[in-house]
Motif scaffolding. Structure first.
Motif, PDB file in Angstrom:
ATOM      1  N   VAL A  42      27.512 134.004  56.525  1.00 25.25           N
ATOM      2  CA  VAL A  42      25.976 134.374  56.827  1.00 25.25           C
ATOM      3  C   VAL A  42      25.607 133.183  57.810  1.00 25.25           C
ATOM      4  CG1 VAL A  42      23.977 134.687  55.610  1.00 25.25           C
ATOM      5  CG2 VAL A  42      25.925 135.082  54.418  1.00 25.25           C
ATOM      6  N   GLY A  43      25.976 133.318  58.936  1.00 22.86           N
ATOM      7  CA  GLY A  43      25.833 132.189  59.935  1.00 22.86           C
ATOM      8  C   GLY A  43      26.783 131.167  59.560  1.00 22.86           C
ATOM      9  N   HIS A  44      26.370 129.886  59.890  1.00 19.81           N
ATOM     10  CA  HIS A  44      27.202 128.911  59.502  1.00 19.81           C
ATOM     11  C   HIS A  44      27.068 128.572  57.918  1.00 19.81           C
ATOM     12  CE1 HIS A  44      28.388 127.054  63.231  1.00 19.81           C
ATOM     13  NE2 HIS A  44      27.354 127.511  63.927  1.00 19.81           N
ATOM     14  N   LEU A  45      28.232 128.675  57.142  1.00 19.83           N
ATOM     15  CA  LEU A  45      28.542 128.451  55.981  1.00 19.83           C
ATOM     16  C   LEU A  45      28.631 126.988  55.587  1.00 19.83           C
ATOM     17  CD1 LEU A  45      30.727 131.268  54.538  1.00 19.83           C
ATOM     18  CD2 LEU A  45      28.459 131.293  54.723  1.00 19.83           C
ATOM     19  N   LEU A  46      29.226 126.220  56.551  1.00 20.12           N
ATOM     20  CA  LEU A  46      29.288 124.751  56.510  1.00 20.12           C
ATOM     21  C   LEU A  46      28.245 124.111  57.511  1.00 20.12           C
ATOM     22  CD1 LEU A  46      33.223 125.134  56.613  1.00 20.12           C
ATOM     23  CD2 LEU A  46      31.943 124.555  54.690  1.00 20.12           C
ATOM     24  N   GLU A  47      28.110 122.910  57.449  1.00 15.09           N
ATOM     25  CA  GLU A  47      27.238 121.957  58.000  1.00 15.09           C
ATOM     26  C   GLU A  47      28.023 120.748  58.128  1.00 15.09           C
ATOM     27  OE1 GLU A  47      23.348 121.792  56.456  1.00 15.09           O
ATOM     28  OE2 GLU A  47      23.921 121.273  54.420  1.00 15.09           O
ATOM     29  N   GLN A  48      27.470 119.894  59.155  1.00 13.66           N
ATOM     30  CA  GLN A  48      28.058 118.382  59.359  1.00 13.66           C
ATOM     31  C   GLN A  48      27.389 117.681  58.139  1.00 13.66           C
ATOM     32  OE1 GLN A  48      29.951 116.947  61.634  1.00 13.66           O
ATOM     33  NE2 GLN A  48      29.425 118.360  63.656  1.00 13.66           N
ATOM     34  N   ALA A  49      28.361 116.720  57.582  1.00 14.43           N
ATOM     35  CA  ALA A  49      27.875 116.037  56.430  1.00 14.43           C
ATOM     36  C   ALA A  49      26.885 115.146  56.930  1.00 14.43           C
ATOM     37  CB  ALA A  49      29.190 115.224  55.982  1.00 14.43           C
ATOM     38  N   GLU A  50      25.675 114.443  56.044  1.00  8.13           N
ATOM     39  CA  GLU A  50      24.817 113.480  56.443  1.00  8.13           C
ATOM     40  C   GLU A  50      25.273 112.422  56.541  1.00  8.13           C
ATOM     41  OE1 GLU A  50      21.868 114.735  57.546  1.00  8.13           O
ATOM     42  OE2 GLU A  50      22.298 116.691  57.122  1.00  8.13           O
ATOM     43  N   GLU A  71      34.667 108.247  60.816  1.00 11.78           N
ATOM     44  CA  GLU A  71      36.074 107.854  61.372  1.00 11.78           C
ATOM     45  C   GLU A  71      36.861 109.361  60.774  1.00 11.78           C
ATOM     46  OE1 GLU A  71      38.242 104.855  59.501  1.00 11.78           O
ATOM     47  OE2 GLU A  71      36.853 103.327  59.909  1.00 11.78           O
ATOM     48  N   ASN A  72      36.439 110.167  59.763  1.00 10.64           N
ATOM     49  CA  ASN A  72      37.170 111.237  59.472  1.00 10.64           C
ATOM     50  C   ASN A  72      35.829 112.152  59.120  1.00 10.64           C
ATOM     51  OD1 ASN A  72      40.088 110.599  59.347  1.00 10.64           O
ATOM     52  ND2 ASN A  72      39.206 109.022  57.600  1.00 10.64           N
ATOM     53  N   TRP A  73      35.704 112.948  60.081  1.00 19.01           N
ATOM     54  CA  TRP A  73      34.488 113.831  60.127  1.00 19.01           C
ATOM     55  C   TRP A  73      34.576 114.854  58.957  1.00 19.01           C
ATOM     56  CZ3 TRP A  73      30.287 113.747  63.546  1.00 19.01           C
ATOM     57  CH2 TRP A  73      30.450 113.037  64.365  1.00 19.01           C
ATOM     58  N   GLN A  74      33.489 115.046  58.442  1.00 16.28           N
ATOM     59  CA  GLN A  74      33.343 115.894  57.139  1.00 16.28           C
ATOM     60  C   GLN A  74      32.199 117.114  57.250  1.00 16.28           C
ATOM     61  OE1 GLN A  74      32.390 113.733  53.661  1.00 16.28           O
ATOM     62  NE2 GLN A  74      33.747 112.026  54.210  1.00 16.28           N
ATOM     63  N   PHE A  75      32.866 118.324  56.755  1.00 15.60           N
ATOM     64  CA  PHE A  75      31.749 119.440  56.749  1.00 15.60           C
ATOM     65  C   PHE A  75      31.415 119.412  55.074  1.00 15.60           C
ATOM     66  CE2 PHE A  75      33.552 121.068  60.688  1.00 15.60           C
ATOM     67  CZ  PHE A  75      32.536 121.415  61.293  1.00 15.60           C
ATOM     68  N   VAL A 160      37.643 123.973  70.264  1.00 14.69           N
ATOM     69  CA  VAL A 160      37.667 122.561  70.477  1.00 14.69           C
ATOM     70  C   VAL A 160      36.363 122.134  71.182  1.00 14.69           C
ATOM     71  CG1 VAL A 160      38.863 120.650  71.363  1.00 14.69           C
ATOM     72  CG2 VAL A 160      40.021 122.153  69.962  1.00 14.69           C
ATOM     73  N   SER A 161      36.047 122.915  72.183  1.00 11.77           N
ATOM     74  CA  SER A 161      34.937 122.786  72.923  1.00 11.77           C
ATOM     75  C   SER A 161      33.696 122.698  72.223  1.00 11.77           C
ATOM     76  CB  SER A 161      34.787 123.550  74.078  1.00 11.77           C
ATOM     77  OG  SER A 161      33.569 123.444  74.908  1.00 11.77           O
ATOM     78  N   ALA A 162      33.547 123.715  71.277  1.00  8.30           N
ATOM     79  CA  ALA A 162      32.416 123.807  70.454  1.00  8.30           C
ATOM     80  C   ALA A 162      32.320 122.814  69.573  1.00  8.30           C
ATOM     81  CB  ALA A 162      32.192 125.280  69.811  1.00  8.30           C
ATOM     82  N   LEU A 163      33.301 122.311  68.912  1.00  7.56           N
ATOM     83  CA  LEU A 163      33.284 121.315  68.115  1.00  7.56           C
ATOM     84  C   LEU A 163      33.054 120.130  68.631  1.00  7.56           C
ATOM     85  CD1 LEU A 163      34.137 120.857  65.151  1.00  7.56           C
ATOM     86  CD2 LEU A 163      36.484 119.991  65.587  1.00  7.56           C
ATOM     87  N   ALA A 164      33.668 119.773  69.871  1.00  5.83           N
ATOM     88  CA  ALA A 164      33.182 118.613  70.600  1.00  5.83           C
ATOM     89  C   ALA A 164      31.483 118.286  70.683  1.00  5.83           C
ATOM     90  CB  ALA A 164      33.942 118.351  71.830  1.00  5.83           C
ATOM     91  N   ARG A 165      30.920 119.677  71.128  1.00 10.50           N
ATOM     92  CA  ARG A 165      29.575 119.548  71.293  1.00 10.50           C
ATOM     93  C   ARG A 165      28.811 119.567  70.055  1.00 10.50           C
ATOM     94  NH1 ARG A 165      25.572 121.681  69.117  1.00 10.50           N
ATOM     95  NH2 ARG A 165      26.975 123.670  68.670  1.00 10.50           N
ATOM     96  N   ALA A 166      29.312 120.095  69.091  1.00  8.07           N
ATOM     97  CA  ALA A 166      28.607 119.811  67.804  1.00  8.07           C
ATOM     98  C   ALA A 166      28.585 118.495  67.171  1.00  8.07           C
ATOM     99  CB  ALA A 166      29.120 120.809  66.719  1.00  8.07           C
ATOM    100  N   ARG A 167      29.759 117.670  67.227  1.00  5.52           N
ATOM    101  CA  ARG A 167      29.894 116.212  66.948  1.00  5.52           C
ATOM    102  C   ARG A 167      29.324 115.456  67.753  1.00  5.52           C
ATOM    103  NH1 ARG A 167      36.336 116.157  65.085  1.00  5.52           N
ATOM    104  NH2 ARG A 167      35.939 117.390  63.073  1.00  5.52           N
ATOM    105  N   ALA A 168      29.340 115.780  69.252  1.00  2.00           N
ATOM    106  CA  ALA A 168      28.614 114.788  70.208  1.00  2.00           C
ATOM    107  C   ALA A 168      26.972 115.059  69.974  1.00  2.00           C
ATOM    108  CB  ALA A 168      28.673 115.338  71.547  1.00  2.00           C
ATOM    109  N   LYS A 630      12.982 117.203  55.108  1.00  4.38           N
ATOM    110  CA  LYS A 630      13.880 118.337  55.476  1.00  4.38           C
ATOM    111  C   LYS A 630      14.124 117.886  57.118  1.00  4.38           C
ATOM    112  CE  LYS A 630      14.672 123.221  56.104  1.00  4.38           C
ATOM    113  NZ  LYS A 630      14.245 124.509  55.717  1.00  4.38           N
ATOM    114  N   ARG A 631      13.092 117.458  57.884  1.00  4.25           N
ATOM    115  CA  ARG A 631      13.274 116.883  59.274  1.00  4.25           C
ATOM    116  C   ARG A 631      14.310 115.668  59.034  1.00  4.25           C
ATOM    117  NH1 ARG A 631       8.103 117.061  60.681  1.00  4.25           N
ATOM    118  NH2 ARG A 631       7.798 115.204  60.563  1.00  4.25           N
ATOM    119  N   ARG A 632      14.342 114.900  58.292  1.00  5.70           N
ATOM    120  CA  ARG A 632      15.178 113.756  58.343  1.00  5.70           C
ATOM    121  C   ARG A 632      16.695 114.193  58.134  1.00  5.70           C
ATOM    122  NH1 ARG A 632      13.989 108.314  56.815  1.00  5.70           N
ATOM    123  NH2 ARG A 632      11.460 107.929  56.680  1.00  5.70           N
ATOM    124  N   LYS A 633      16.893 115.319  57.706  1.00  5.80           N
ATOM    125  CA  LYS A 633      18.341 115.785  57.461  1.00  5.80           C
ATOM    126  C   LYS A 633      18.794 116.709  58.362  1.00  5.80           C
ATOM    127  CE  LYS A 633      18.763 115.491  52.633  1.00  5.80           C
ATOM    128  NZ  LYS A 633      19.396 116.143  51.263  1.00  5.80           N
TER     129      LYS A 633
END
Length: 638
Positions: A42-50, A71-75, A160-168, A630-633
């Motif tokens: 339903v769109g993104h089921l996962l999001e970058q950890a805060e 160091e170790n990225w988390q969803f 990988v390109s999309a993941l790099a963009r999201a993390r950057a 919510k904006r802070r997150k």
């Protein structure tokens, strides 16, 4: 068991419709007659950890903790869709063959891949993951797509390109938002000052335009028109073309600023003989505009109906998912696969049935015409937004839905109309040593413009006339007229002009290399994100609406003035897109992109720590209390 994973439920249902029956609907998936199962995200089921998910100390915002670099990225699972993630997890573990059916773009590729990565696949499952690309939700189109399934391995670099963009974007937005919010707090400002790779340059565009308007001082300028006639007393009017000798009296737009100069020219030519020294007649041709991509559609809909970019996107999603009347709407492409040309008769029939265009105009479409839009070489993951062959059984569309459907339909019908053609005549006339020009246009074929009415005609598109002239012909200037005009300030942005600026952002860049990159990429933001970025700036109180006009708020202006100029320019997007494209093409590694970025973010944070801006003192934060936490997150958004 074969498992299809769609990006959203509407696509999942469309895929199931193309599979053998009977179907058995379950909670979160559909079982087909051949044992295949169709489920969906339903769109993104996962999001970058805060940041605080990595370490609780990050709940408090401090300069000393920046930059935050996991160091170790988390969803983590999104709370609202955790149940569906659980459904997919169980199905993935059972599946022998998995078919990735995310939307046909970079984000759609990552959206499903990140779920597969989160759940974990066996080595045999990884080898058997397939990729299904669907851009039309009607059953026949889905069946055709099912015949050309590819290996998902081919799309790993795109993911990988999309993941790099999201993390950057996370690193950039999360760290710089915290840094500059703390800087604002030093001056007494209590709101969040969010910084993003895309949103900040967009705000910068608006602030710069507002400043230009505020500083603008109108100046008069002067044009001279010679009123002439032939020996047969046939009239014509020609406009003076100032020579290089007049440059000291002109502005950078080559407008004459000294009235005495214009008066002198008018006096000198009045009552004098004139000669046609050059006459050129050229046939001109204008082909039909290409079918829409999302930005072009949003721009036209704003101009025509005053709809915001977000409204247009929402309407398009309904036409695509609910009504199945258009193809995939978040497209950045304006070309069509050549195979689609053979479906044109059915599409035109649907357009007539669905009131997308007048019946007579559809019937006048010439199916022997094949416009330049049909070009396999220019179609990538997406193709242009066009109507499907779906026919409505009754009037089911709301006002906005019908308006957007008509825009898309007429643009498609235009591909089967001839070019708009006209003859342009330019007469260069010498009077008392000065050069004057008279122009005329004779339309020879209205072509595709009959579909659009007056709003698509360029200024002066209607026929204008000159008397018959030949080179060397003698004329008489019986009068000369001076017109005083005034320079006009730039116009405030609207949704249409701001979207146009974002898509054509290269116009605002000086560096030729960066300008070239931006011309070759999507511009600032993507088709899928531009509407959301504009709305985000309104929600954060950085932009304000006054009718159709978009202006920057006091907070928005102060923030742009405080930030280093490099953060407010689109250049960074160009450099990122260049690297991301290279990652997708296996010409650049993930590490080569991320490592320099982390260094740059650290340098900007150091600058923020030393920045003082007393102009924030006394500024009230935007009145969005319910959204503040919510904006802070969500500060990692672009």
């Amino acid at each position: 068991m074969k498992l299809y994973i769609a990006e959203k439920p509407s696509l999942g249902r469309a895929i199931a419709e193309a599979l053998p029956k009977p179907h058995k609907k379950q909670d979160g998936f559909i079982e087909a007659g051949d044992g295949s199962i169709v489920s969906w995200c339903v769109g993104h089921l996962l999001e970058q950890a805060e940041p605080e998910d990595y370490d609780p100390k990050y709940k408090k915002w401090l300069y000393d903790d920046l930059p935050i670099v996991p160091e170790n990225w988390q969803f983590k699972a999104k709370a609202k869709t955790k149940k569906q993630l659980g459904v997919l997890t169980k199905l993935i573990k059972r599946a022998k063959i998995i078919v990735h059916a995310g939307d046909p773009d970079r984000e759609g590729q990552l959206l499903v891949d990140e779920v597969l990565q989160h759940v974990g696949l066996s080595s045999s499952q990884k080898q058997n993951v397939q990729r299904l690309l669907v851009s039309d939700l009607n059953v026949d189109a889905v069946k055709r797509a099912l015949t050309v399934i590819k290996s998902n391995q081919s799309f790993v670099p795109l993911s990988v390109s999309a993941l790099a963009r999201a993390r950057a974007d996370w690193l950039y937005g999360m760290n710089l938002t915290r840094a500059y919010t703390l800087t604002g707090q030093k001056a007494g400002y209590q709101g969040v000052l969010s910084v993003g790779r895309v949103q900040t340059p967009v705000l910068g565009l608006v602030v710069k335009r507002d400043n230009e308007i505020k500083a603008f001082v109108s100046k008069p300028f002067y044009e001279v028109f010679a009123h002439l006639h032939t020996e047969e007393l046939q009239p014509l009017v020609a406009k003076w073309q100032p020579s290089e000798a007049c440059l000291p009296y002109m502005d950078e737009e080559k407008r004459v600023l000294v009235k005495a100069l214009a008066q002198n020219v008018a006096t000198r030519v009045k009552g004098q003989p004139a000669e046609v020294v050059k006459l050129t007649k050229k046939p001109k041709k204008q082909s039909a505009p290409l079918p829409y991509n999302l930005s072009a559609l949003q721009i036209d809909a704003n101009k025509r109906y005053g709809m915001s970019a977000k409204q247009v996107l929402d309407v398009c999603q309904a036409l695509y998912e609910k009504h199945k009347l258009i193809t995939y709407p978040r497209s950045d492409n304006r070309y069509l696969p050549e195979a689609h040309f053979h479906e044109s008769r059915q599409v035109l029939s649907a357009i007539t049935n669905n009131n997308g265009c007048d019946k007579g105009k559809v019937e006048n479409a010439d199916l022997s015409i094949k416009s330049k839009c049909w070009n396999d070489k220019k179609v990538a993951a997406h193709h242009a937004i066009i109507p499907t062959s779906k026919k409505l059984k009754s009037a089911q569309l709301g006002q906005y839905e019908q308006q957007i459907y008509k825009l898309i339909s007429i643009m498609y019908v235009a591909q089967f109309y001839p070019a708009y053609t006209y003859n342009e005549t330019v007469a260069e006339i010498s009077i008392a040593g000065g050069m004057f020009i008279a122009k005329a246009k004779q339309i020879t074929n209205e072509g595709f413009k009959v579909l659009f009415g007056k709003e698509r005609h360029n200024e002066g598109a209607d026929s204008t006339f000159l008397p018959p002239l030949v080179e060397g012909q003698q004329l008489l200037c019986h009068d000369a007229q001076i017109q005083e005009k005034h320079t006009q300030p730039p116009q405030y942005y609207t949704d249409a002009s701001l979207l146009a600026a974002m898509t054509g952002i290269s116009r605002y860049v000086k560096d030729p290399e960066i300008k070239k990159i931006l011309k070759e990429t999507d511009g600032l933001g993507t088709e899928a994100t531009r509407a959301g970025i504009i709305e985000l700036l309104f929600k954060r109180g950085f932009l304000l609406r006054e009718g159709k006009l978009i202006k920057s708020s006091d907070v928005g202006k102060t923030m742009i003035n405080m930030l280093p100029e490099a953060l407010t320019l689109p250049d960074r997007t160009a450099l990122w897109e260049s690297h991301l494209a290279k990652i997708a093409n296996k010409e650049c590694s993930y590490q080569n992109f991320m490592e320099p970025l982390i260094t740059q973010i650290g340098e900007v944070i150091s600058t923020a720590h030393l920045t003082e801006n007393i102009n924030f003192k006394g500024l009230a934060k935007p009145n969005n209390k319910r959204r503040f936490k919510k904006r802070r997150k969500n500060t990692a958004k672009t």
